[in-house]
Scaffold this active site. Sequence first.
Site, PDB file in Angstrom:
ATOM      1  N   TYR A  14     -14.751  -4.083   7.770  1.00  0.00           N
ATOM      2  CA  TYR A  14     -13.112  -3.176   8.454  1.00  0.00           C
ATOM      3  C   TYR A  14     -12.852  -4.256  10.262  1.00  0.00           C
ATOM      4  O   TYR A  14     -11.747  -4.193  10.033  1.00  0.00           O
ATOM      5  CB  TYR A  14     -13.456  -1.873   8.491  1.00  0.00           C
ATOM      6  CG  TYR A  14     -11.876  -1.322   8.351  1.00  0.00           C
ATOM      7  CD1 TYR A  14     -10.976  -1.373   7.043  1.00  0.00           C
ATOM      8  CD2 TYR A  14     -11.913  -0.750   9.103  1.00  0.00           C
ATOM      9  CE1 TYR A  14      -9.704  -0.484   7.252  1.00  0.00           C
ATOM     10  CE2 TYR A  14     -10.709   0.595   9.632  1.00  0.00           C
ATOM     11  CZ  TYR A  14      -9.806   1.107   8.218  1.00  0.00           C
ATOM     12  OH  TYR A  14      -8.314   0.940   8.943  1.00  0.00           O
ATOM     13  N   GLY A  74       1.037  -1.464   0.327  1.00  0.00           N
ATOM     14  CA  GLY A  74      -0.159   0.384  -0.617  1.00  0.00           C
ATOM     15  C   GLY A  74       0.843   1.385  -0.264  1.00  0.00           C
ATOM     16  O   GLY A  74       0.234   2.050   0.278  1.00  0.00           O
ATOM     17  N   GLY A  75       1.735   1.108  -0.595  1.00  0.00           N
ATOM     18  CA  GLY A  75       3.126   2.459  -0.849  1.00  0.00           C
ATOM     19  C   GLY A  75       3.028   3.308  -1.785  1.00  0.00           C
ATOM     20  O   GLY A  75       3.832   4.060  -1.955  1.00  0.00           O
ATOM     21  N   GLY A  76       1.822   3.328  -2.090  1.00  0.00           N
ATOM     22  CA  GLY A  76       1.132   3.570  -3.736  1.00  0.00           C
ATOM     23  C   GLY A  76       0.910   5.056  -3.267  1.00  0.00           C
ATOM     24  O   GLY A  76       0.945   6.111  -4.053  1.00  0.00           O
ATOM     25  N   ARG A  77       0.108   4.858  -2.339  1.00  0.00           N
ATOM     26  CA  ARG A  77      -0.731   6.781  -1.169  1.00  0.00           C
ATOM     27  C   ARG A  77      -0.546   6.354  -0.189  1.00  0.00           C
ATOM     28  O   ARG A  77       0.214   5.861   0.703  1.00  0.00           O
ATOM     29  CB  ARG A  77      -2.009   6.167  -1.883  1.00  0.00           C
ATOM     30  CG  ARG A  77      -2.288   6.629  -3.014  1.00  0.00           C
ATOM     31  CD  ARG A  77      -3.891   6.712  -3.526  1.00  0.00           C
ATOM     32  NE  ARG A  77      -4.325   5.433  -3.845  1.00  0.00           N
ATOM     33  CZ  ARG A  77      -5.241   5.307  -2.574  1.00  0.00           C
ATOM     34  NH1 ARG A  77      -6.010   6.045  -2.436  1.00  0.00           N
ATOM     35  NH2 ARG A  77      -6.275   3.858  -3.484  1.00  0.00           N
ATOM     36  N   ALA A 121     -13.394  -5.592  11.722  1.00  0.00           N
ATOM     37  CA  ALA A 121     -12.738  -7.285  11.789  1.00  0.00           C
ATOM     38  C   ALA A 121     -11.756  -7.724  11.311  1.00  0.00           C
ATOM     39  O   ALA A 121     -10.775  -8.533  11.975  1.00  0.00           O
ATOM     40  CB  ALA A 121     -13.912  -8.639  11.314  1.00  0.00           C
ATOM     41  N   VAL A 149      -1.676  -7.878  -3.054  1.00  0.00           N
ATOM     42  CA  VAL A 149      -2.051  -8.613  -1.719  1.00  0.00           C
ATOM     43  C   VAL A 149      -2.661  -9.582  -1.140  1.00  0.00           C
ATOM     44  O   VAL A 149      -2.541 -10.601  -0.520  1.00  0.00           O
ATOM     45  CB  VAL A 149      -1.333  -7.750  -0.368  1.00  0.00           C
ATOM     46  CG1 VAL A 149      -0.113  -6.513  -0.531  1.00  0.00           C
ATOM     47  CG2 VAL A 149      -2.534  -6.857   0.192  1.00  0.00           C
ATOM     48  N   ASN A 151       0.885  -2.455   5.058  1.00  0.00           N
ATOM     49  CA  ASN A 151      -0.554  -1.014   5.492  1.00  0.00           C
ATOM     50  C   ASN A 151      -1.278  -1.330   4.044  1.00  0.00           C
ATOM     51  O   ASN A 151      -2.395  -0.335   4.514  1.00  0.00           O
ATOM     52  CB  ASN A 151       1.094  -0.109   4.906  1.00  0.00           C
ATOM     53  CG  ASN A 151      -0.072   0.959   4.914  1.00  0.00           C
ATOM     54  OD1 ASN A 151      -0.666   1.324   5.890  1.00  0.00           O
ATOM     55  ND2 ASN A 151      -0.028   1.455   3.919  1.00  0.00           N
ATOM     56  N   SER A 181      -6.200  -0.949  13.065  1.00  0.00           N
ATOM     57  CA  SER A 181      -6.679   0.748  13.314  1.00  0.00           C
ATOM     58  C   SER A 181      -7.326   0.463  14.836  1.00  0.00           C
ATOM     59  O   SER A 181      -7.632  -0.530  14.935  1.00  0.00           O
ATOM     60  CB  SER A 181      -7.746   0.113  12.543  1.00  0.00           C
ATOM     61  OG  SER A 181      -8.631   1.655  12.047  1.00  0.00           O
TER      62      SER A 181
END
Length: 248
Positions: A156, A13-16, A158, A65, A91, A143
Site C-alpha cells: 500500500y 471508487g465512487g461506490g462507497r 509503495a 480500474v 480514488n 495517503s
Amino acid sequence: MSRFENKVVVVTGGGRGIGQEIAKAFAAEGAKVAVVSRSESSCGAAAEAINAEFPESAKAYAVDVANHDEVAALGKQVVADFGTVNILVNNAGITRDGLLMRMKEADWDAVLDTNLKGAFNTVKAFQRTLMKAEDPRIVNISSVIGLMGNAGQTNYAASKAGLIGFSKAVAKELAGRKVTCNAIAPGFIATEMTDELNDKVKDAILGNIPLGELGSTDDVAALTLFLASKEARYITGQVVATDGGMTM
Ligand SMILES: NC(=O)c1ccc[n+]([C@@H]2O[C@H](COP(=O)([O-])OP(=O)(O)OC[C@H]3O[C@@H](n4cnc5c(N)ncnc54)[C@H](OP(=O)(O)O)[C@@H]3O)[C@@H](O)[C@H]2O)c1
C-alpha cells in the site's frame, strides 16, 4: 451559479466511502458525475442515492480500474454520455495488509494494480479529453502512508508513494495544456476501510493524531473540490495532507 455547473467529473471508487462522498459533493455543486466502482451494485446504489438528492446528476459505471481495456472503453463511454470530462478523481484503492515476510505476490500485485496502475489507466483514457476541456483537473487520492510508510503495508505504501510521483510527472507533462494534477494525502478517515481496524490499533492511531480524532469523508471531499475548482488553477504537482496534523 453553482461552483461546478456544466462540469463533468469522473470519480473512481465512487461506490462507497470517500469516493461516494466526493461524487455527492460534486453533484451538490452542480456537476454531472460518472460514478465508477468495481461492482455494479455499489456504483449503481451510489448513483441512485445521488440522483435521489440531485436529479439526473449521476451515472454508474462498473469498471475495474486495474483493467487497461475496460478503462479505455470507459474513457469513450463517458464522453459519449456526457460530451466531455473536466475533472478526473482517482480514488479507487484497496489494502491487502501483511508483513513483507509473509506477503503473497498476489497481494502485492492486486494493490499496485488497483492503486497505481489504475491511475495510469484512467489518465491514459481521459488525458486527451481533459486537454480540450475547460478548467481541466486531475486529483489523485494518495495517503499519509505513502509519505510515512507503515509496517504491514509495504504494498500500500509503495502504491501511494508511487501515486505521488506519478501525479508530479503528470502535472509536468500536462501543464502546457493547463491540466493541473495534484495528490491528496488523507490521514485516518472513518470509512469501511478503517472500520476493519481493532480498538487497540485505533487507540494507537488516535495517539498519533494531534487533532485527536479520525477525519471524515467530508474533509477529503472538501479538499478535493477545492483542488478541482477554478480558484485552484495555479496549484499543480502538490501533495496536500488532510490528516489532523499527523505528518507535520
Ligand atoms: N479510509 C482512510 O482512512 C483512507 C486514508 C488515506 C487514503 N485513503 C484512500 O482513499 C481512497 C478511498 O478509500 P475508502 O476508505 O473510501 O475505501 P472503501 O470504502 O474501501 O471504498 C473503495 C472504493 O474503491 C472501489 N474500488 C476498489 N478497487 C477497485 C477497482 N479495481 N476498480 C474500481 N473500483 C475499485 C470500491 O468498489 P466497490 O464498491 O465496487 O467494491 C469502492 O467503491 C482509497 O484510495 C484509499 O487508499 C483512505
